[in-house]
Design an enzyme around this catalytic site. Sequence first.
Site, PDB file in Angstrom:
ATOM      1  N   LYS A 117      51.244  46.029  33.006  1.00 36.55           N
ATOM      2  CA  LYS A 117      50.796  47.029  33.982  1.00 36.55           C
ATOM      3  C   LYS A 117      50.781  46.400  35.369  1.00 36.55           C
ATOM      4  CE  LYS A 117      47.181  48.420  36.253  1.00 36.55           C
ATOM      5  NZ  LYS A 117      47.818  49.098  37.372  1.00 36.55           N
TER       6      LYS A 117
ATOM      7  N   GLY B 186      43.626  39.144  39.500  1.00 39.72           N
ATOM      8  CA  GLY B 186      43.110  40.166  40.413  1.00 39.72           C
ATOM      9  C   GLY B 186      41.726  39.799  40.905  1.00 39.72           C
TER      10      GLY B 186
ATOM     11  N   ASN C 214      37.518  39.579  41.330  1.00 41.69           N
ATOM     12  CA  ASN C 214      36.470  39.101  40.423  1.00 41.69           C
ATOM     13  C   ASN C 214      35.736  40.216  39.704  1.00 41.69           C
ATOM     14  OD1 ASN C 214      37.009  36.721  42.064  1.00 41.69           O
ATOM     15  ND2 ASN C 214      35.366  35.888  40.790  1.00 41.69           N
TER      16      ASN C 214
ATOM     17  N   GLU D 262      42.733  34.929  36.397  1.00 48.16           N
ATOM     18  CA  GLU D 262      42.960  34.229  37.670  1.00 48.16           C
ATOM     19  C   GLU D 262      42.443  35.148  38.767  1.00 48.16           C
ATOM     20  OE1 GLU D 262      43.768  31.260  38.103  1.00 48.16           O
ATOM     21  OE2 GLU D 262      44.521  30.766  36.115  1.00 48.16           O
TER      22      GLU D 262
ATOM     23  N   GLU E 172      35.012  36.446  49.595  1.00 41.26           N
ATOM     24  CA  GLU E 172      36.447  36.607  49.837  1.00 41.26           C
ATOM     25  C   GLU E 172      36.672  37.831  50.734  1.00 41.26           C
ATOM     26  OE1 GLU E 172      39.104  37.825  46.587  1.00 41.26           O
ATOM     27  OE2 GLU E 172      40.377  36.109  47.099  1.00 41.26           O
TER      28      GLU E 172
HETATM   29  P1  NAP Z   1      42.350  44.232  41.526  1.00 43.46           P
HETATM   30  O1  NAP Z   1      41.921  45.414  42.292  1.00 43.46           O
HETATM   31  O2  NAP Z   1      41.365  43.553  40.669  1.00 43.46           O
HETATM   32  O3  NAP Z   1      43.618  44.694  40.666  1.00 43.46           O
HETATM   33  C1  NAP Z   1      44.345  43.801  39.877  1.00 43.46           C
HETATM   34  C2  NAP Z   1      44.998  44.564  38.748  1.00 43.46           C
HETATM   35  O4  NAP Z   1      43.981  45.041  37.859  1.00 43.46           O
HETATM   36  C3  NAP Z   1      45.757  45.797  39.213  1.00 43.46           C
HETATM   37  O5  NAP Z   1      46.909  45.982  38.428  1.00 43.46           O
HETATM   38  C4  NAP Z   1      44.747  46.900  38.969  1.00 43.46           C
HETATM   39  O6  NAP Z   1      45.303  48.185  38.830  1.00 43.46           O
HETATM   40  C5  NAP Z   1      44.146  46.430  37.659  1.00 43.46           C
HETATM   41  N1  NAP Z   1      42.854  47.053  37.344  1.00 43.46           N
HETATM   42  C6  NAP Z   1      41.970  47.637  38.179  1.00 43.46           C
HETATM   43  N2  NAP Z   1      40.901  48.118  37.482  1.00 43.46           N
HETATM   44  C7  NAP Z   1      41.122  47.826  36.175  1.00 43.46           C
HETATM   45  C8  NAP Z   1      40.402  48.061  34.974  1.00 43.46           C
HETATM   46  N3  NAP Z   1      39.222  48.678  34.976  1.00 43.46           N
HETATM   47  N4  NAP Z   1      40.918  47.639  33.809  1.00 43.46           N
HETATM   48  C9  NAP Z   1      42.098  46.978  33.777  1.00 43.46           C
HETATM   49  N5  NAP Z   1      42.852  46.734  34.897  1.00 43.46           N
HETATM   50  C10 NAP Z   1      42.360  47.150  36.080  1.00 43.46           C
HETATM   51  O7  NAP Z   1      42.950  43.111  42.502  1.00 43.46           O
HETATM   52  P2  NAP Z   1      44.003  43.294  43.672  1.00 43.46           P
HETATM   53  O8  NAP Z   1      43.315  43.917  44.833  1.00 43.46           O
HETATM   54  O9  NAP Z   1      45.244  43.929  43.154  1.00 43.46           O
HETATM   55  O10 NAP Z   1      44.373  41.784  43.999  1.00 43.46           O
HETATM   56  C11 NAP Z   1      43.655  41.006  44.892  1.00 43.46           C
HETATM   57  C12 NAP Z   1      42.768  40.018  44.178  1.00 43.46           C
HETATM   58  O11 NAP Z   1      43.547  39.222  43.305  1.00 43.46           O
HETATM   59  C13 NAP Z   1      42.082  39.041  45.104  1.00 43.46           C
HETATM   60  O12 NAP Z   1      40.754  38.842  44.713  1.00 43.46           O
HETATM   61  C14 NAP Z   1      42.877  37.760  44.922  1.00 43.46           C
HETATM   62  O13 NAP Z   1      42.171  36.587  45.237  1.00 43.46           O
HETATM   63  C15 NAP Z   1      43.223  37.855  43.483  1.00 43.46           C
HETATM   64  N6  NAP Z   1      44.374  37.006  43.161  1.00 43.46           N
HETATM   65  C16 NAP Z   1      44.160  35.858  42.428  1.00 43.46           C
HETATM   66  C17 NAP Z   1      45.219  35.004  42.136  1.00 43.46           C
HETATM   67  C18 NAP Z   1      44.992  33.760  41.326  1.00 43.46           C
HETATM   68  O14 NAP Z   1      45.941  33.289  40.710  1.00 43.46           O
HETATM   69  N7  NAP Z   1      43.805  33.198  41.288  1.00 43.46           N
HETATM   70  C19 NAP Z   1      46.490  35.323  42.586  1.00 43.46           C
HETATM   71  C20 NAP Z   1      46.672  36.483  43.329  1.00 43.46           C
HETATM   72  C21 NAP Z   1      45.609  37.321  43.603  1.00 43.46           C
HETATM   73  P3  NAP Z   1      45.411  49.167  40.107  1.00 43.46           P
HETATM   74  O15 NAP Z   1      46.345  48.514  41.047  1.00 43.46           O
HETATM   75  O16 NAP Z   1      45.932  50.398  39.532  1.00 43.46           O
HETATM   76  O17 NAP Z   1      44.025  49.282  40.663  1.00 43.46           O
END
Ligand code: NAP
Length: 497
Positions: free
Chosen positions: A177, A230, A232, A252, A387
Amino acid sequence: MSVSLDTNKLKNYINGKWVEVKETTSVFNPANGKKIVQVPLSNRESVNAAVSAAKNAQKEWALVPAPQRAQFLYRVGHLLEERKEHLSKLLTMENGKVIEEARGEVQEGIDMAFYMAGEGRRMFGQTTPAELKSKFAMSQRVPVGVVGIITPWNFPIAIATWKSFPAIVAGNAVVWKPASETPIMAYELAKIFEEAGLPKGVINVVFGSGATVGNAMVHHDDIRVISFTGSNDVGRNIAADCGRQLKKVSLEMGGKNAVIVMDDADLDLAVEGILWSAYGTSGQRCTACSRVIVHEAVKEQLEKKLLVKMKELTIGNGLDENIKVGPIINQAGMNKIKDYIEIGKKEGARLVEGGYELSGSGFEGGFFFAPTLFTDAKPDMRIAQEEIFGPVVSLIPVQSLEEAIEVNNGVSFGLSSSIFTQDVNRVFQAQRDLDTGIVYVNAGTTGAEIHLPFGGTKGTGNGHRDSGVQALDVFTEWKAVYVDYSGKLQRAQIDVD
Ligand code: NAP
């Protein structure tokens, strides 16, 4: 520089077929607000169909010898290479990052394809002496089955390759996904898997919201592993849900990464490192530098040099080769950054550059935020703890290396850190004591290479790593095998001479 997609409506990729979904939503270019494509809003049934296809395919796939599985990844790598420029432009269009960075991200995917394909001929287990005569003992990696991968928008192709390539070479089948904001890279990668001849059902892509599609994957009994990157908040909930089901989960998540600048540092080099890791991808990297911990003896000097260089940063549509800082992903991202500017001001940090949204010529319809610097921040301020995910840096003065390390470690995250110094003793002390999964010396906080483990300590993750050979640990189980060729019953621990 222009780029176009070969469709105006994406479809799910399930069991080797492109499956239309009735309900769709629009995806917009964050640099100009223009609509790019319609993307499916899939439901639970699509997830069920994808999991069932993956489950069927995985039985056969696991029996294909790993070096042969790897051949598909080599083909994928070559196709990515052929299409690098086109993919990079599409990536900039959907995500906003500047074209130079987009090329770097696609290259990461290419590197990962060839590296993981190589694992098809390694994937080492162990042979070890058995304690009994005429007995052989070994351990080997075996696939876990169907794996679910959930990826963020900020590295829409690289992170997908970090997860899907090791999963596939290890003999698993994948349900993926992608993030709602960046479905195009998923569509393009699925096309590449198809052209590479990957057997149907080994990879399946289901577009849709996290709340529906992601949630259905997390709760599906036949998905044995969830690999998530994604935020936290979302990651913690996924981990709790997986925990209740005894499902393996790799997380991650976020970071609050710091560059430490010591009094003996090459300040011009430090400024280059800070600019690249703080304002590249508009600060929307998990490894983005959002704190600069600087020795007070060089604080004024560093700040002056940084301000000069910040003013030279060109901001705009990342498809223009001259642009260094692209847009913020969407309105929610913009609102969050603006909130933190107000928080920082209220907390008493001094705003010395930026702090506002950009509008007018060149920024119409997009989400652009000026590179921002707070100075004289205190380590416990929210802007120095949480963050922000935007081009915002807080400069924190300190008096010693020990204090710098303490400030670096005094956050709930532990992804990346960096130190600028010319002193070899400080280098080794810092790399020992910095409590992050990644440490850079005389470089910024970004720039991971795919053959090393990627991930963080504390609130950044749960002990797993993407990338490197360690990625295989997420997607394999260990099996211990004992072969007794003595022709008689030999009892371990009992029939030992
Ligand atoms: P996010 O909002 O947590 O979304 C990440 C993924 O999870 C998306 O595909 C999202 O779908 C999905 N998701 C959302 N709610 C969910 C649920 N209830 N159940 C299952 N999946 C769900 O994060 P983001 O805004 O896309 O990314 C930014 C974050 O990622 C930042 O905190 C960044 O630091 C972190 N990140 C970490 C790393 C690492 O390796 N440590 C690398 C890159 C990014 P939708 O898009 O449909 O909401």
